[in-house]
Design a protein around this motif. Structure first.
Motif, PDB file in Angstrom:
ATOM      1  N   ASP A  42       0.599  -1.460  -0.257  1.00  0.00           N
ATOM      2  CA  ASP A  42      -0.224   0.122  -0.308  1.00  0.00           C
ATOM      3  C   ASP A  42       0.582   1.207  -0.134  1.00  0.00           C
ATOM      4  O   ASP A  42       0.249   2.392  -0.057  1.00  0.00           O
ATOM      5  CB  ASP A  42      -0.789   0.289   0.975  1.00  0.00           C
ATOM      6  CG  ASP A  42      -0.294  -0.580   2.025  1.00  0.00           C
ATOM      7  OD1 ASP A  42       1.015  -0.373   2.854  1.00  0.00           O
ATOM      8  OD2 ASP A  42      -1.097  -0.360   3.650  1.00  0.00           O
ATOM      9  N   GLY A  43       2.063   1.631  -0.367  1.00  0.00           N
ATOM     10  CA  GLY A  43       2.448   2.315  -0.715  1.00  0.00           C
ATOM     11  C   GLY A  43       3.978   2.115  -0.329  1.00  0.00           C
ATOM     12  O   GLY A  43       4.671   1.587  -1.429  1.00  0.00           O
ATOM     13  N   TYR A  44       5.310   2.461   0.094  1.00  0.00           N
ATOM     14  CA  TYR A  44       6.737   2.207   0.242  1.00  0.00           C
ATOM     15  C   TYR A  44       7.612   2.166   1.313  1.00  0.00           C
ATOM     16  O   TYR A  44       6.717   2.393   2.448  1.00  0.00           O
ATOM     17  CB  TYR A  44       7.181   3.364  -0.465  1.00  0.00           C
ATOM     18  CG  TYR A  44       7.602   4.616  -0.033  1.00  0.00           C
ATOM     19  CD1 TYR A  44       8.117   4.494   1.464  1.00  0.00           C
ATOM     20  CD2 TYR A  44       7.101   5.707   0.231  1.00  0.00           C
ATOM     21  CE1 TYR A  44       8.684   6.164   1.360  1.00  0.00           C
ATOM     22  CE2 TYR A  44       6.094   6.843   0.730  1.00  0.00           C
ATOM     23  CZ  TYR A  44       7.769   7.051   1.583  1.00  0.00           C
ATOM     24  OH  TYR A  44       7.801   8.249   2.467  1.00  0.00           O
ATOM     25  N   GLU A  45       8.416   1.550   1.522  1.00  0.00           N
ATOM     26  CA  GLU A  45       9.402   1.282   2.571  1.00  0.00           C
ATOM     27  C   GLU A  45      10.729   1.949   2.572  1.00  0.00           C
ATOM     28  O   GLU A  45      11.108   1.328   1.719  1.00  0.00           O
ATOM     29  CB  GLU A  45       9.255   0.316   3.089  1.00  0.00           C
ATOM     30  CG  GLU A  45       9.637  -0.518   4.524  1.00  0.00           C
ATOM     31  CD  GLU A  45       9.770  -1.490   4.960  1.00  0.00           C
ATOM     32  OE1 GLU A  45       9.171  -3.063   4.425  1.00  0.00           O
ATOM     33  OE2 GLU A  45      10.588  -1.753   6.257  1.00  0.00           O
ATOM     34  N   ILE A  46      11.341   2.725   2.981  1.00  0.00           N
ATOM     35  CA  ILE A  46      12.800   2.721   3.305  1.00  0.00           C
ATOM     36  C   ILE A  46      13.733   2.031   3.925  1.00  0.00           C
ATOM     37  O   ILE A  46      13.467   1.419   4.782  1.00  0.00           O
ATOM     38  CB  ILE A  46      13.350   4.370   3.702  1.00  0.00           C
ATOM     39  CG1 ILE A  46      12.347   5.337   3.078  1.00  0.00           C
ATOM     40  CG2 ILE A  46      13.860   4.862   4.266  1.00  0.00           C
ATOM     41  CD1 ILE A  46      12.286   6.880   3.842  1.00  0.00           C
ATOM     42  N   LEU A  47      14.516   1.417   2.803  1.00  0.00           N
ATOM     43  CA  LEU A  47      15.798   0.318   2.783  1.00  0.00           C
ATOM     44  C   LEU A  47      17.043   1.456   3.749  1.00  0.00           C
ATOM     45  O   LEU A  47      17.748   0.122   4.423  1.00  0.00           O
ATOM     46  CB  LEU A  47      15.847  -0.159   2.231  1.00  0.00           C
ATOM     47  CG  LEU A  47      14.907  -0.927   1.401  1.00  0.00           C
ATOM     48  CD1 LEU A  47      15.266  -2.103   0.180  1.00  0.00           C
ATOM     49  CD2 LEU A  47      13.880  -2.248   2.491  1.00  0.00           C
ATOM     50  N   THR A  48      16.727   2.452   2.842  1.00  0.00           N
ATOM     51  CA  THR A  48      18.478   3.556   3.596  1.00  0.00           C
ATOM     52  C   THR A  48      17.841   3.723   5.316  1.00  0.00           C
ATOM     53  O   THR A  48      18.332   4.833   5.379  1.00  0.00           O
ATOM     54  CB  THR A  48      18.899   3.939   2.964  1.00  0.00           C
ATOM     55  OG1 THR A  48      17.384   4.134   2.004  1.00  0.00           O
ATOM     56  CG2 THR A  48      19.452   3.244   2.095  1.00  0.00           C
ATOM     57  N   GLY A  49      17.592   2.872   6.022  1.00  0.00           N
ATOM     58  CA  GLY A  49      16.812   3.883   7.766  1.00  0.00           C
ATOM     59  C   GLY A  49      17.536   2.938   8.498  1.00  0.00           C
ATOM     60  O   GLY A  49      18.343   1.870   8.581  1.00  0.00           O
ATOM     61  N   GLU A  50      16.923   3.692   9.539  1.00  0.00           N
ATOM     62  CA  GLU A  50      16.954   2.757  11.705  1.00  0.00           C
ATOM     63  C   GLU A  50      16.715   1.136  11.261  1.00  0.00           C
ATOM     64  O   GLU A  50      16.149   1.496  10.788  1.00  0.00           O
ATOM     65  CB  GLU A  50      16.189   3.496  12.117  1.00  0.00           C
ATOM     66  CG  GLU A  50      16.774   4.904  12.817  1.00  0.00           C
ATOM     67  CD  GLU A  50      15.880   5.531  13.324  1.00  0.00           C
ATOM     68  OE1 GLU A  50      16.329   4.571  14.577  1.00  0.00           O
ATOM     69  OE2 GLU A  50      15.351   6.842  13.118  1.00  0.00           O
TER      70      GLU A  50
END
Ligand code: MF3
Ligand code: CO
Ligand code: CO
Length: 247
Positions: free
Chosen positions: A239-247
């Motif tokens: 339903d969207g996106y997820e940041i992979l370069t994160g915490e």
């Protein structure tokens, strides 16, 4: 255009997390007087110490582990003896490879006290990245991302660099599709769950035109106006996106 499996996305998230942590680490050393090659070494050593590879190093012959750009330098700045000075902005862009998967992340940092105008450029470029990300979900198109970034940039009086684009990412640093930071909505490849993309607006305070320096790597603004760059690696979710370069 590749759809990544859950396992592949997990591996990219591992690489991306190290990328994020390396940014947090190098941030501690950014101050007037530091040489860009000293920052490059911090990044290099941090990545190696986390069992990963700084995959910019040697990529098509690139001589650093990170691309480090100051002020009017847009991309592919070569780390060296240049010392940062008060009022500069420094853009640090690097890829981390782990277990065969890549991540790509850029942040722009302030050096000491930066002018209000340049501060605004940096804030707006980061916001433009999130504007681009905000439209992402299955069924949308690459052009929807491009258009959202361009519209935000123009609304805030900034120009968009056209020669360099975001991209797919996975086992390779650069995969299909290209993700321009300008162009019409509703065009281009359709986003699907499991696509992994590096989204990276490069916005200028002056004109959009850029030129390549004699070192055959570094791209600078033609009018020498400051340029800003932020980048995240993301995965398209249900339903969207997820940041992979994160915490
Ligand atoms: N990280 C850059 C990008 O955003 C590519 C770096 S090219 C290299 O696509 F040669 F420096 F590795
Ligand atoms: Co990058
Ligand atoms: Co990139």
């Amino acid at each position: 255009m590749d759809i990544k499996s859950e396992r592949e996305i997990h591996l990219m998230k591992e690489a991306g997390h190290i990328n994020y942590l390396a940014h947090k680490e190098v941030e501690k050393y950014i101050r007037p007087g530091v040489k860009t090659k000293e920052l490059d070494k911090k990044i290099h050593d941090f990545i190696i110490s986390h069992g990963a590879t700084p995959s910019c190093l040697g990529y098509e012959g690139f001589p650093g582990s990170a691309c480090i750009c100051v002020n009017d330098e847009v991309v592919h700045g070569i780390p060296g003896n240049r010392k940062l000075k008060n009022g500069d902005i420094v853009k640090i862009d690097f890829t981390v490879r782990k277990n065969g998967y890549e991540s790509d992340m850029t942040r722009t940092y302030f050096v000491g006290e930066v002018s209000t105008e340049v501060k605004q450029l940096v804030e707006d470029t980061e916001k433009a990245l999130y504007e681009g990300l905000s439209v992402i979900k299955p069924g949308k198109r690459i052009g929807d991302i491009s258009h959202a970034i361009e519209e935000y940039a123009h609304q805030h009086g900034l120009s968009v660099v056209e020669e360099l684009v975001g991209h797919g990412i996975g086992t390779h640093m650069h995969e299909d599709p290209e993700v321009p930071n300008y162009g019409p909505a509703g065009k281009g490849p359709i986003l699907k769950k499991g696509m992994t993309l590096a989204i990276e607006p490069m916005l200028n305070l002056g004109k959009k035109d850029v030129v390549l320096l004699d070192n055959d790597w570094t791209v600078v603004t033609e009018d020498k106006s400051p340029s800003c760059h932020f980048e995240h690696t993301i995965v398209v979710t249900e339903d969207g996106y997820e940041i992979l370069t994160g915490e």
